[in-house]
Design a protein around this motif. Structure first.
Motif, short mmCIF file in Angstrom:
data_model
loop_
_atom_site.label_atom_id
_atom_site.label_comp_id
_atom_site.label_asym_id
_atom_site.label_seq_id
_atom_site.Cartn_x
_atom_site.Cartn_y
_atom_site.Cartn_z
N UNK A 1 -23.45 63.82 104.07
CA UNK A 1 -24.43 62.74 104.10
C UNK A 1 -25.79 63.12 104.64
N UNK A 2 -25.98 64.38 105.00
CA UNK A 2 -27.30 64.81 105.46
C UNK A 2 -27.81 65.92 104.54
N UNK A 3 -29.07 66.26 104.72
CA UNK A 3 -29.63 67.38 103.96
C UNK A 3 -29.23 68.71 104.58
N UNK A 4 -28.66 68.66 105.79
CA UNK A 4 -28.13 69.88 106.36
C UNK A 4 -28.68 70.25 107.72
N UNK A 5 -28.12 71.32 108.24
CA UNK A 5 -28.51 71.84 109.56
C UNK A 5 -28.98 73.29 109.42
N UNK A 6 -29.84 73.75 110.34
CA UNK A 6 -30.44 73.01 111.45
C UNK A 6 -31.41 71.94 110.96
N UNK A 7 -31.73 71.01 111.85
CA UNK A 7 -32.52 69.84 111.47
C UNK A 7 -33.93 70.21 111.02
N UNK A 8 -34.27 69.76 109.82
CA UNK A 8 -35.65 69.88 109.32
C UNK A 8 -36.13 68.54 108.78
N UNK A 9 -35.36 67.47 109.03
CA UNK A 9 -35.67 66.22 108.34
C UNK A 9 -35.70 64.98 109.23
N UNK A 10 -34.61 64.67 109.93
CA UNK A 10 -34.60 63.40 110.63
C UNK A 10 -33.42 63.21 111.55
N UNK A 11 -33.13 61.94 111.85
CA UNK A 11 -32.16 61.57 112.87
C UNK A 11 -30.74 62.04 112.61
N UNK A 12 -30.22 61.76 111.42
CA UNK A 12 -28.85 62.17 111.12
C UNK A 12 -28.72 63.69 111.10
N UNK A 13 -29.75 64.36 110.62
CA UNK A 13 -29.70 65.83 110.61
C UNK A 13 -29.71 66.38 112.04
N UNK A 14 -30.46 65.71 112.91
CA UNK A 14 -30.49 66.14 114.31
C UNK A 14 -29.11 65.99 114.94
N UNK A 15 -28.49 64.84 114.69
CA UNK A 15 -27.14 64.60 115.22
C UNK A 15 -26.15 65.60 114.62
N UNK A 16 -26.23 65.82 113.31
CA UNK A 16 -25.30 66.75 112.66
C UNK A 16 -25.41 68.14 113.28
N UNK A 17 -26.62 68.57 113.60
CA UNK A 17 -26.81 69.88 114.22
C UNK A 17 -26.14 69.92 115.59
#
Length: 369
Positions: free
Chosen positions: A7-23
């Protein structure tokens, strides 16, 4: 456990909130000895196969070509890959472009969905898209084995609307305690002598309401920094509307976290206008930066800030606050919010709450079998 994050564009975060959490969460799980896989867009800036012990699975994402429609194809590609991998748990972050594929989800895996905010309420979407998002939300609520709500308001909504229980787990933030006043020189402001509003340029974030309040106050020429990517139709509208007010400064997007933390820390009033969604990451970051928060009056913001903020509902209330309220007179609010981040919204606690939920889900699943 063998765990996938979708559900995210991936890690490490380069985009937003969910990506930050996923990382943060994926690395936390890997450190705890779990086998973790995170799905990344094929064109994500990070192209390695692992990230701090997390397995990275790049899947074709045609969003760059088709816009929002491409997200549906990307989620489909991720879900089809997940069917081959025998995961114990699949954590889906959001539902807007993946819940339509609910019938393709691996049957053996436990499907946990973070329900995000009330996406269909966002005014940037046309009526047909809002109706689709309502259906997508319904599909997610009905198909998820377990639901996560990142605010008490969302938890209450899910219970009332779908008769579904959910686990409340908030978002997180890192405490900021290393201010550097020299950074202010780059923005031509002085400690305690400027205000801020920071948000995506969307109507429901009420930047317009805040700036109308500023414009009403003809005598107060305190600068207000407007931070957010404004190269949009709505951004152009706001810049044109307030072009004659020299104290309203549109800075555009600021992505240097050290700069943002210091701008929040040294500001007088920090306006938070968000009115849709759950626990907003930028609000937590403001609290963690020891900003003095002036928030839009709604249940989502009140659920986080409680009595430790001033609230506004219209431009006249913004004007009144500008004339009567100072950060230096409300240091206890700032201290209380900072302590709330330390106690309730820190990443170690958030990660631990998710892991505890996973363990509980696995235990219940094994008992049913």
């Amino acid at each position: 456990m063998k765990i996938a994050i979708l559900g995210t564009r991936g890690v490490p975060n380069h985009y937003g909130g969910f990506e930050q959490f996923a990382e943060f969460f994926s690395v936390y799980l890997a450190d705890k000895g779990h086998e973790v896989y995170c799905y990344n867009s094929h064109n994500h800036p990070y192209q390695e196969k692992t990230f701090h012990g997390v397995h990275i699975l790049h899947k074709h994402d045609p969003e760059y070509k088709y816009g929002t429609f491409g997200q549906f194809i990307y989620d489909y590609n991720c879900i089809m890959d997940a069917r081959k991998r025998d995961f114990d748990i699949i954590l889906q972050l959001g539902y807007t472009s993946n819940s339509i594929w609910f019938f393709l989800m691996p049957q053996k895996a436990i499907n946990i969905i973070n329900m995000d905010g009330l996406e269909w309420k966002r005014s940037k979407y046309s009526w047909p898209i809002q109706q689709f998002l309502k259906v997508a939300e319904w599909l997610a609520a009905k198909s998820g084995d377990y639901l996560v709500a990142d605010s008490l308001g969302i938890q209450s909504f899910l219970k009332k609307t779908y008769k579904k229980e959910s686990t409340y787990i908030a978002y997180g933030a890192h405490l900021f305690d290393s201010p550097n006043e020299n950074i202010l020189q780059q923005y031509q402001v002085e400690k305690g002598n400027y205000n801020m509003v920071m948000a995506r340029f969307e109507p429901e974030n009420n930047i317009d309401m805040v700036l109308e309040g500023v414009a009403l106050d003809k005598e107060n020429q305190t600068p207000i920094l407007v931070i957010g990517k404004h190269e949009t139709k709505y951004g152009a509208y706001l810049k044109n509307k307030f072009k004659d007010f020299s104290n309203i400064r549109f800075l555009g997007g600021v992505y240097n976290l050290e700069h943002l933390n210091n701008l929040r820390y040294f500001s007088n009033l920090y306006f938070h206008g968000h009115s849709v969604g759950g626990t907003n990451p930028s609000l937590l970051e403001a609290m963690a930066s020891q900003a003095f928060v002036i928030a839009h009056n709604n249940d989502f913001n009140k659920g986080v800030l409680k009595e430790n903020a001033y609230y506004f509902s219209n431009p006249n209330e913004v004007k009144k606050i500008l004339n009567t309220v100072k950060k230096s007179d409300n240091l206890q609010f700032i201290k209380n919010n900072y302590q709330a981040i330390a106690n309730d919204f820190n990443w170690e606690k958030i990660n631990g709450d998710y892991l505890q939920l996973f363990e509980k889900c696995m235990d219940q699943s094994s008992k049913r079998k």
